[in-house]
Enzyme design. Structure first.
Site, PDB file in Angstrom:
ATOM      1  N   MET A  31       0.843  -1.198   0.000  1.00  0.00           N
ATOM      2  CA  MET A  31       0.000   0.000   0.000  1.00  0.00           C
ATOM      3  C   MET A  31       0.883   1.255   0.000  1.00  0.00           C
ATOM      4  O   MET A  31       0.427   2.347   0.329  1.00  0.00           O
ATOM      5  CB  MET A  31      -0.939  -0.014   1.205  1.00  0.00           C
ATOM      6  CG  MET A  31      -1.910  -1.201   1.155  1.00  0.00           C
ATOM      7  SD  MET A  31      -3.452  -0.923   2.008  1.00  0.00           S
ATOM      8  CE  MET A  31      -2.908  -0.652   3.666  1.00  0.00           C
ATOM      9  N   TYR A  33       4.153   3.926   0.861  1.00  0.00           N
ATOM     10  CA  TYR A  33       4.857   4.484   2.015  1.00  0.00           C
ATOM     11  C   TYR A  33       5.886   3.453   2.490  1.00  0.00           C
ATOM     12  O   TYR A  33       5.914   3.050   3.654  1.00  0.00           O
ATOM     13  CB  TYR A  33       3.889   4.881   3.133  1.00  0.00           C
ATOM     14  CG  TYR A  33       4.401   6.082   3.911  1.00  0.00           C
ATOM     15  CD1 TYR A  33       4.390   7.344   3.340  1.00  0.00           C
ATOM     16  CD2 TYR A  33       4.929   5.953   5.194  1.00  0.00           C
ATOM     17  CE1 TYR A  33       4.882   8.446   4.012  1.00  0.00           C
ATOM     18  CE2 TYR A  33       5.423   7.044   5.876  1.00  0.00           C
ATOM     19  CZ  TYR A  33       5.392   8.281   5.281  1.00  0.00           C
ATOM     20  OH  TYR A  33       5.885   9.373   5.955  1.00  0.00           O
ATOM     21  N   GLU A  36      11.813  -0.256   5.313  1.00  0.00           N
ATOM     22  CA  GLU A  36      12.775  -1.372   5.174  1.00  0.00           C
ATOM     23  C   GLU A  36      12.091  -2.738   5.182  1.00  0.00           C
ATOM     24  O   GLU A  36      12.633  -3.710   4.660  1.00  0.00           O
ATOM     25  CB  GLU A  36      13.839  -1.329   6.287  1.00  0.00           C
ATOM     26  CG  GLU A  36      14.851  -0.217   6.136  1.00  0.00           C
ATOM     27  CD  GLU A  36      14.432   1.042   6.876  1.00  0.00           C
ATOM     28  OE1 GLU A  36      13.197   1.252   7.063  1.00  0.00           O
ATOM     29  OE2 GLU A  36      15.311   1.803   7.272  1.00  0.00           O
ATOM     30  N   HIS A  38       9.179  -3.448   3.628  1.00  0.00           N
ATOM     31  CA  HIS A  38       8.838  -3.675   2.215  1.00  0.00           C
ATOM     32  C   HIS A  38      10.112  -3.926   1.394  1.00  0.00           C
ATOM     33  O   HIS A  38      10.131  -4.760   0.501  1.00  0.00           O
ATOM     34  CB  HIS A  38       8.146  -2.437   1.619  1.00  0.00           C
ATOM     35  CG  HIS A  38       6.875  -2.048   2.285  1.00  0.00           C
ATOM     36  ND1 HIS A  38       6.750  -0.932   3.077  1.00  0.00           N
ATOM     37  CD2 HIS A  38       5.655  -2.634   2.270  1.00  0.00           C
ATOM     38  CE1 HIS A  38       5.516  -0.834   3.496  1.00  0.00           C
ATOM     39  NE2 HIS A  38       4.823  -1.849   3.043  1.00  0.00           N
ATOM     40  N   ASP A 151       2.328  -9.434   9.027  1.00  0.00           N
ATOM     41  CA  ASP A 151       0.888  -9.664   8.867  1.00  0.00           C
ATOM     42  C   ASP A 151       0.676 -11.167   8.732  1.00  0.00           C
ATOM     43  O   ASP A 151       0.321 -11.677   7.663  1.00  0.00           O
ATOM     44  CB  ASP A 151       0.377  -8.922   7.633  1.00  0.00           C
ATOM     45  CG  ASP A 151       0.525  -7.422   7.789  1.00  0.00           C
ATOM     46  OD1 ASP A 151      -0.138  -6.848   8.660  1.00  0.00           O
ATOM     47  OD2 ASP A 151       1.336  -6.825   7.059  1.00  0.00           O
ATOM     48  N   GLN A 154      -2.692 -12.438   7.548  1.00  0.00           N
ATOM     49  CA  GLN A 154      -2.853 -12.137   6.116  1.00  0.00           C
ATOM     50  C   GLN A 154      -2.087 -13.161   5.267  1.00  0.00           C
ATOM     51  O   GLN A 154      -2.606 -13.675   4.273  1.00  0.00           O
ATOM     52  CB  GLN A 154      -2.353 -10.723   5.824  1.00  0.00           C
ATOM     53  CG  GLN A 154      -2.245 -10.390   4.350  1.00  0.00           C
ATOM     54  CD  GLN A 154      -1.925  -8.926   4.100  1.00  0.00           C
ATOM     55  OE1 GLN A 154      -2.803  -8.086   4.157  1.00  0.00           O
ATOM     56  NE2 GLN A 154      -0.670  -8.605   3.826  1.00  0.00           N
ATOM     57  N   ILE A 177      10.814  -7.209   9.946  1.00  0.00           N
ATOM     58  CA  ILE A 177      11.971  -6.307  10.065  1.00  0.00           C
ATOM     59  C   ILE A 177      11.657  -5.315  11.190  1.00  0.00           C
ATOM     60  O   ILE A 177      10.559  -4.749  11.243  1.00  0.00           O
ATOM     61  CB  ILE A 177      12.229  -5.545   8.746  1.00  0.00           C
ATOM     62  CG1 ILE A 177      12.420  -6.532   7.579  1.00  0.00           C
ATOM     63  CG2 ILE A 177      13.422  -4.605   8.872  1.00  0.00           C
ATOM     64  CD1 ILE A 177      13.663  -7.393   7.652  1.00  0.00           C
ATOM     65  N   LYS A 185       8.680  -2.728  12.007  1.00  0.00           N
ATOM     66  CA  LYS A 185       8.481  -1.650  11.023  1.00  0.00           C
ATOM     67  C   LYS A 185       7.053  -1.686  10.501  1.00  0.00           C
ATOM     68  O   LYS A 185       6.520  -2.761  10.209  1.00  0.00           O
ATOM     69  CB  LYS A 185       9.415  -1.841   9.837  1.00  0.00           C
ATOM     70  CG  LYS A 185      10.877  -1.822  10.203  1.00  0.00           C
ATOM     71  CD  LYS A 185      11.548  -0.586   9.698  1.00  0.00           C
ATOM     72  CE  LYS A 185      13.028  -0.649  10.016  1.00  0.00           C
ATOM     73  NZ  LYS A 185      13.664   0.663   9.920  1.00  0.00           N
ATOM     74  N   ARG A 188       2.272   2.555   9.702  1.00  0.00           N
ATOM     75  CA  ARG A 188       1.454   3.232  10.713  1.00  0.00           C
ATOM     76  C   ARG A 188       2.288   3.751  11.888  1.00  0.00           C
ATOM     77  O   ARG A 188       1.773   4.508  12.715  1.00  0.00           O
ATOM     78  CB  ARG A 188       0.343   2.301  11.213  1.00  0.00           C
ATOM     79  CG  ARG A 188      -0.735   2.057  10.164  1.00  0.00           C
ATOM     80  CD  ARG A 188      -1.965   1.378  10.730  1.00  0.00           C
ATOM     81  NE  ARG A 188      -3.066   1.418   9.786  1.00  0.00           N
ATOM     82  CZ  ARG A 188      -3.420   0.417   8.970  1.00  0.00           C
ATOM     83  NH1 ARG A 188      -2.759  -0.716   8.987  1.00  0.00           N
ATOM     84  NH2 ARG A 188      -4.442   0.556   8.145  1.00  0.00           N
TER      85      ARG A 188
HETATM   86  O1  PAF Z   1      -0.222  -5.826   3.492  1.00  0.00           O
HETATM   87  C1  PAF Z   1      -0.621  -4.885   2.774  1.00  0.00           C
HETATM   88  O2  PAF Z   1       0.057  -3.872   2.603  1.00  0.00           O
HETATM   89  C2  PAF Z   1      -1.976  -4.996   2.099  1.00  0.00           C
HETATM   90  O3  PAF Z   1      -2.891  -5.658   2.909  1.00  0.00           O
HETATM   91  C3  PAF Z   1      -1.908  -5.647   0.709  1.00  0.00           C
HETATM   92  C4  PAF Z   1      -1.452  -7.095   0.779  1.00  0.00           C
HETATM   93  C5  PAF Z   1      -0.960  -4.869  -0.188  1.00  0.00           C
HETATM   94  C6  PAF Z   1      -3.287  -5.635   0.060  1.00  0.00           C
HETATM   95  O4  PAF Z   1      -3.771  -4.337  -0.085  1.00  0.00           O
END
Ligand code: PAF
Length: 282
Positions: A31, A33, A36, A38, A151, A154, A177, A185, A188
């Site tokens: 999403m 922003y 480290e 990501h 997550d 998820q 991380i 990290k 938010r």
């Molecule tokens: O983890 C996230 O940033 C979001 O839930 C994702 C997997 C990009 C879906 O919008």
């Protein structure tokens, strides 16, 4: 500078060109922003694929009306720099209308795995995640897709969706991380003021305590939950959403810490809801 496209059509054309050359494609859904955390996913994707697509899309349908869709931090220029310097090849940055055109009415809904943990306070969240990730998988058709272990629910849900709906994609989970002081990290974290930032350390402290208890042989899930709860409650700015011990694959609550176990917490620090976890195999 890295190429940024905003339409499904352009993304498909680029991926098709790569596939025609016999190249493999990795996808990192985000999403934006980017931090480290990501970046570690992008690095792994770059190592394991010939070409890497990063999607940057604040997905409106995974936010409930009372959540932070409007204020969710965004900085495409910084995201471009990070993707570029990490070796990604393409950013897919669609508008909400591109993803959800007028009349959009098909959703992916998962029966299990979505009810516990974050699903309790965010009952519509995972439907939105599955729907957008399913769409991204169909648009990019990657060989592999990368998600953070932070997550954890998820990640378990995406793996189940891929299995259930026969997506021909390998899902790669990557470790959490942390900041040097232990805070996981998260985009938010930028919501936290100085006092809250200090208070937020209670999450990683509670995680460490839970890990130590389990490593020392504690197998009673309630004992682990109680110890972690008591620890979090020592922080006046913290308000617990959940502390739970579940099976890491099915997300079913456990009484005994045995098998592949996810110990997960969600805690409000002020108005900001943060999550953290550890996974252990016994
Ligand atoms: O983890 C996230 O940033 C979001 O839930 C994702 C997997 C990009 C879906 O919008």
């Amino acid at each position: 500078m890295i190429k940024v496209v905003s339409t499904v059509c352009e993304t498909r054309a680029q991926v098709k060109e790569w596939k025609n050359q016999g190249l493999t494609v990795g996808l990192v859904p985000t999403m934006g922003y980017l931090h480290e955390g990501h970046q570690s996913l992008i690095k792994k994707a770059v190592e394991e694929n010939d070409r890497v697509v990063v999607s940057v899309f604040v997905n409106p349908i995974q936010f409930a009306p009372n959540e932070d869709l409007e204020t969710y931090p965004r900085d495409l220029e910084a995201d471009k720099r990070l993707c570029d310097s990490t070796g990604a090849d393409l950013i897919f940055h669609p508008t909400p209308d591109e993803m959800y055109p007028d009349g959009f009415s098909t959703h992916i809904q998962m029966d299990n795995l979505t009810k516990e943990l974050c699903g309790k306070t965010r009952p519509t969240h995972f439907g939105g995640v599955c729907t957008v990730v399913g769409k991204l998988f169909n648009i990019v058709q990657p060989d592999k897709a990368y998600f953070g272990q932070k997550d954890a629910q998820q990640l378990a849900i995406i793996k189940r969706m891929v299995r259930d709906l026969n997506f021909d994609i390998e899902i790669v989970g990557c470790p959490i991380i942390r900041e040097p002081d232990g805070l996981a990290k998260s985009s938010r974290n930028t919501y936290l003021n100085a006092d809250e930032r200090k208070a937020a350390l209670i999450l990683s402290k509670a995680i460490k305590l839970g890990e130590e208890l389990v490593a020392d042989g504690e197998r009673n899930a309630q004992t682990v939950i109680k110890a972690m709860t008591d620890k979090i409650n020592t922080e006046p700015l913290a308000r617990i959403d959940y502390v739970n011990v579940v099976d890491a694959l099915s997300i079913e609550p456990l009484d005994v810490v045995k098998g592949e176990v996810l110990v997960a917490i969600a805690v409000y620090i002020g108005k900001t809801r943060l999550i953290d976890n550890f996974i252990t195999a016994i």
